[in-house]
Scaffold this active site. Structure first.
Site, short mmCIF file in Angstrom:
data_model
loop_
_atom_site.label_atom_id
_atom_site.label_comp_id
_atom_site.label_asym_id
_atom_site.label_seq_id
_atom_site.Cartn_x
_atom_site.Cartn_y
_atom_site.Cartn_z
N HIS A 20 -7.44 -10.84 -4.18
CA HIS A 20 -8.57 -11.77 -4.16
C HIS A 20 -8.47 -12.78 -5.32
O HIS A 20 -8.81 -13.94 -5.17
CB HIS A 20 -9.90 -11.00 -4.28
CG HIS A 20 -10.18 -10.13 -3.10
ND1 HIS A 20 -11.29 -10.27 -2.31
CD2 HIS A 20 -9.48 -9.11 -2.55
CE1 HIS A 20 -11.28 -9.39 -1.34
NE2 HIS A 20 -10.18 -8.65 -1.48
N ASP A 120 -16.98 -14.36 -3.43
CA ASP A 120 -16.11 -13.52 -2.61
C ASP A 120 -16.92 -12.88 -1.48
O ASP A 120 -18.11 -12.59 -1.64
CB ASP A 120 -15.54 -12.41 -3.50
CG ASP A 120 -14.31 -11.78 -2.90
OD1 ASP A 120 -13.21 -12.09 -3.38
OD2 ASP A 120 -14.44 -10.98 -1.96
N ALA A 339 7.71 -7.64 -6.59
CA ALA A 339 8.81 -8.53 -6.21
C ALA A 339 8.31 -9.97 -6.15
O ALA A 339 7.13 -10.20 -5.86
CB ALA A 339 9.33 -8.13 -4.83
N GLN A 341 7.70 -12.28 -4.10
CA GLN A 341 7.68 -12.36 -2.63
C GLN A 341 7.86 -13.77 -2.08
O GLN A 341 8.62 -13.98 -1.14
CB GLN A 341 6.38 -11.74 -2.11
CG GLN A 341 6.19 -11.90 -0.62
CD GLN A 341 5.21 -10.92 -0.05
OE1 GLN A 341 5.32 -9.72 -0.28
NE2 GLN A 341 4.25 -11.41 0.69
N TRP A 359 -3.39 -11.07 4.79
CA TRP A 359 -3.42 -12.49 5.16
C TRP A 359 -2.56 -13.35 4.24
O TRP A 359 -1.91 -14.30 4.69
CB TRP A 359 -4.86 -13.01 5.23
CG TRP A 359 -4.90 -14.43 5.75
CD1 TRP A 359 -5.44 -15.51 5.13
CD2 TRP A 359 -4.37 -14.92 6.99
NE1 TRP A 359 -5.28 -16.64 5.90
CE2 TRP A 359 -4.62 -16.30 7.05
CE3 TRP A 359 -3.69 -14.32 8.06
CZ2 TRP A 359 -4.23 -17.10 8.13
CZ3 TRP A 359 -3.29 -15.12 9.14
CH2 TRP A 359 -3.57 -16.48 9.17
N ASN A 360 -2.51 -13.02 2.95
CA ASN A 360 -1.66 -13.81 2.06
C ASN A 360 -0.19 -13.68 2.46
O ASN A 360 0.53 -14.68 2.55
CB ASN A 360 -1.85 -13.39 0.61
CG ASN A 360 -3.25 -13.69 0.13
OD1 ASN A 360 -3.73 -14.80 0.25
ND2 ASN A 360 -3.93 -12.68 -0.38
N SER A 361 0.24 -12.45 2.71
CA SER A 361 1.63 -12.24 3.11
C SER A 361 1.93 -12.95 4.43
O SER A 361 2.99 -13.55 4.60
CB SER A 361 1.92 -10.74 3.27
OG SER A 361 1.80 -10.11 2.02
N GLU A 364 2.31 -16.60 3.83
CA GLU A 364 3.56 -16.87 3.11
C GLU A 364 4.76 -16.82 4.06
O GLU A 364 5.67 -17.64 3.97
CB GLU A 364 3.71 -15.86 1.96
CG GLU A 364 2.75 -16.15 0.82
CD GLU A 364 2.45 -14.97 -0.12
OE1 GLU A 364 1.53 -15.10 -0.94
OE2 GLU A 364 3.14 -13.95 -0.02
N GLU A 380 -8.49 -6.11 7.74
CA GLU A 380 -8.47 -6.91 8.98
C GLU A 380 -7.04 -7.05 9.50
O GLU A 380 -6.75 -7.89 10.33
CB GLU A 380 -9.14 -8.26 8.73
CG GLU A 380 -8.30 -9.40 8.24
CD GLU A 380 -7.71 -9.28 6.84
OE1 GLU A 380 -7.88 -8.23 6.17
OE2 GLU A 380 -7.05 -10.24 6.40
N GLN A 381 -6.14 -6.17 9.01
CA GLN A 381 -4.72 -6.35 9.33
C GLN A 381 -4.38 -6.12 10.80
O GLN A 381 -3.44 -6.72 11.33
CB GLN A 381 -3.89 -5.43 8.41
CG GLN A 381 -4.01 -5.83 6.95
CD GLN A 381 -3.72 -4.70 5.98
OE1 GLN A 381 -3.20 -3.65 6.37
NE2 GLN A 381 -4.07 -4.89 4.71
N1 UDP Z 1 2.98 -9.68 -3.66
C1 UDP Z 1 4.08 -10.06 -4.42
N2 UDP Z 1 4.99 -9.09 -4.75
C2 UDP Z 1 4.86 -7.81 -4.36
C3 UDP Z 1 3.75 -7.44 -3.56
C4 UDP Z 1 2.84 -8.41 -3.21
O1 UDP Z 1 4.24 -11.22 -4.80
O2 UDP Z 1 5.74 -7.00 -4.69
C5 UDP Z 1 1.98 -10.73 -3.35
C6 UDP Z 1 2.20 -11.35 -2.00
O3 UDP Z 1 3.09 -12.46 -2.11
C7 UDP Z 1 0.79 -11.76 -1.61
C8 UDP Z 1 -0.10 -10.72 -2.29
O4 UDP Z 1 0.70 -10.13 -3.30
O5 UDP Z 1 0.49 -13.03 -2.15
C9 UDP Z 1 -0.56 -9.65 -1.32
O6 UDP Z 1 -1.63 -10.13 -0.61
P1 UDP Z 1 -1.92 -9.71 0.88
O7 UDP Z 1 -3.15 -10.41 1.32
O8 UDP Z 1 -0.73 -9.93 1.73
O9 UDP Z 1 -2.12 -8.14 0.83
P2 UDP Z 1 -3.00 -7.15 -0.10
O10 UDP Z 1 -2.21 -6.91 -1.33
O11 UDP Z 1 -4.31 -7.83 -0.37
O12 UDP Z 1 -3.12 -5.92 0.76
#
Ligand code: UDP
Length: 474
Positions: A20, A120, A339, A341, A359-361, A364, A380-381
């Site tokens: 978040h 939020d 990592a 990512q 949603w962020n992944s 990306e 919500e996955q």
């Molecule tokens: N992320 C990253 N490296 C990792 C794991 C996650 O950079 O090893 C980042 C990823 O790029 C994304 C965020 O963490 O921006 C994860 O957000 P997402 O909404 O996908 O999942 P959540 O962590 O909220 O379940």
């Protein structure tokens, strides 16, 4: 008139979890880049992380700290973010503690008088606090239009009450596409008869959708236009799409990162589209039995891979098959911990992404034009999986059947192997890759001057500006 001379001031109040906070920093930077003044409200524990991110970028953003009343709800004093709440009981207490933040928020709003609060979705009570002071609240969900529509329609029509077993499928009513789910794939707190902190927050956040000024959506129109239209025109709620947020900050972030992870050099030696990247976000935490299946499945797929394993799993290294690391030498890399990512996904060697559909992944991967193997776990996955596989056609599902639980279902290595192969090679893979690349281009255009996200943010700022002027003169 004051507001014409002074900058509009927006206060951002993200939930205290990395998934978040990071998009909220991007969001804040975006508003500041359009000439607005911004403050982020956060805890002392998260403040240094945020400060570092904004200081590095040279952006002028204020930070205001508040104290989570952890001890009052039975948590240790230093439990100031979601990551330090390590059990479901602690997490429920953490949510409870955040609902007690009202007086501190009110004090901030009275003192600093921002023109708008961006709260939020996990703080539905914040809308009431701000509206008592005449300050409009925008809710930041950090989820897709698709998931917003699906969540709302499940809430309104309760299709899960029309089926007689947990595995019997139901169609979510009143959506542009026929989206089928079952009770195992929707959160427990949606269901009748469940009473807990999550349920309370969920019910209140559905109500806050109506009482707030609207929602900010980290997405772009071209990706899910029928759901953007549906949300606004059919469900009748206000929303502005302003994403992909990380892409708006990408150029700057790339300039700032000086240290290169060893995996980037490793990827440089690989052929285009030959590596599958496996990562389940910042929260997921698999047990040994599931990790073993992943290891076997990846090896059997025959594809080279980068696999990110959450550090919390690593107590003993007995979850890998015998001799695994020797056999995969040069073909596979395990990253224990965090990592880079975004950089990995953007590397031309990466041809597929096994993802939990956060949603962020998801965004990306879309922006990198990489097809996905969808493996939703919670939140919500399971909705995002439907968007990726059924609506956009840029992913194949691994066959995850239910919300992850400690003693829950294990996804078998054969399914993992099959899904990875499907996403990486063959006609279907090429089709998905080409569609994904199309969306990646659209994403870049959306944030450029005149693009759909750029324009929607402009219209929001104009609306807030004229609202502020009217308030001042009345
Ligand atoms: N992320 C990253 N490296 C990792 C794991 C996650 O950079 O090893 C980042 C990823 O790029 C994304 C965020 O963490 O921006 C994860 O957000 P997402 O909404 O996908 O999942 P959540 O962590 O909220 O379940």
């Amino acid at each position: 008139m004051e507001t014409q001379n002074h900058k509009l001031h927006i206060a951002f109040f993200p939930f205290m979890a990395q998934g978040h906070v990071i998009p909220a920093i991007h969001l804040t930077k975006l508003f500041v880049s359009r000439g607005l003044k911004a403050t982020i409200i956060t805890t002392p524990a998260d403040a240094p992380f945020i400060r570092k991110k904004i200081e590095n970028s040279g952006t002028q953003i204020n930070i205001f700290t508040i104290k989570v009343p952890a001890v009052e709800v039975g948590l240790p004093e230093n439990c100031e973010n979601f990551h330090s709440a390590t059990s479901p009981e602690m997490q429920a207490k953490f949510f409870k503690a955040t609902t007690l933040l009202g007086p501190q928020l009110e004090l901030f709003l009275k003192q600093r008088k921002p023109n708008c609060l961006v709260a939020d979705m996990f703080f539905p009570w914040a809308t009431d606090v701000a509206s008592k002071l005449g300050i409009p609240t925008l809710i930041f969900h950090g989820i897709s239009y698709f998931a917003l529509c699906a969540t709302l329609c499940v809430h309104l029509y309760k299709p899960h009450n029309q089926v007689s077993s947990d595995s019997e499928p139901f169609v979510i009513p009143n959506l542009p596409d026929k989206i089928e789910l079952n009770r195992k794939k929707i959160p427990d707190f949606v269901k009748d008869g469940v009473e807990n902190e999550f349920k309370k927050m969920y019910e209140e956040s559905m109500e806050a959708l109506k009482s707030s000024y609207g929602v900010l959506v980290n997405s772009f129109y071209e990706l899910e236009h029928s759901y953007a239209d549906h949300y606004r025109n059919v469900l009748g709620l206000k929303a502005w799409h302003i994403g992909p947020l990380w892409l708006c900050n990408e150029v700057e972030d790339q300039k700032l990162s000086t240290d290169e992870h060893e995996c980037m050099k490793w990827l440089d030696r690989k052929k285009p589209n030959s590596v599958v990247y496996v990562c389940f976000g910042s929260l997921a935490n698999f047990g040994d039995a599931q990790l073993l299946e992943i290891a076997i499945g990846l090896e059997a797929s025959g594809h080279h891979f980068i696999w990110v394993v959450n550090k919390q799993n690593i107590i003993e290294e007995n979850w890998l098959p015998e001799g695994f690391e020797e056999r995969i030498e040069g073909k596979g890399m395990i990253i224990r911990g965090w990592a880079p990512q975004v950089k990995i996904l953007s590397h031309e060697a990466v041809g597929g992404f096994v993802t939990h559909c956060g949603w962020n992944s998801t965004l990306e991967a879309v922006c990198a034009g990489v097809p996905m193997v969808t493996w939703p776990l919670f939140a919500e996955q399971f909705y995002n999986e439907k968007l990726i596989t059924q609506v956009l056609g840029i992913g194949v599902d691994v066959g995850a059947q239910e919300w992850i639980r400690v003693d829950g279902e294990i996804v078998k290595s054969e399914n993992i192997e099959k899904a990875v192969r499907k996403a990486m090679v063959g006609e279907k893979a090429e089709e998905m890759r080409s569609r994904a690349r199309g969306y990646a281009e659209m994403a870049r255009r959306a944030i450029e001057e005149g693009g759909s996200s750029y324009t929607d943010l402009n219209s929001l700022i104009e609306e807030l500006r004229s609202r502020a002027i009217t308030t001042e003169t009345s």
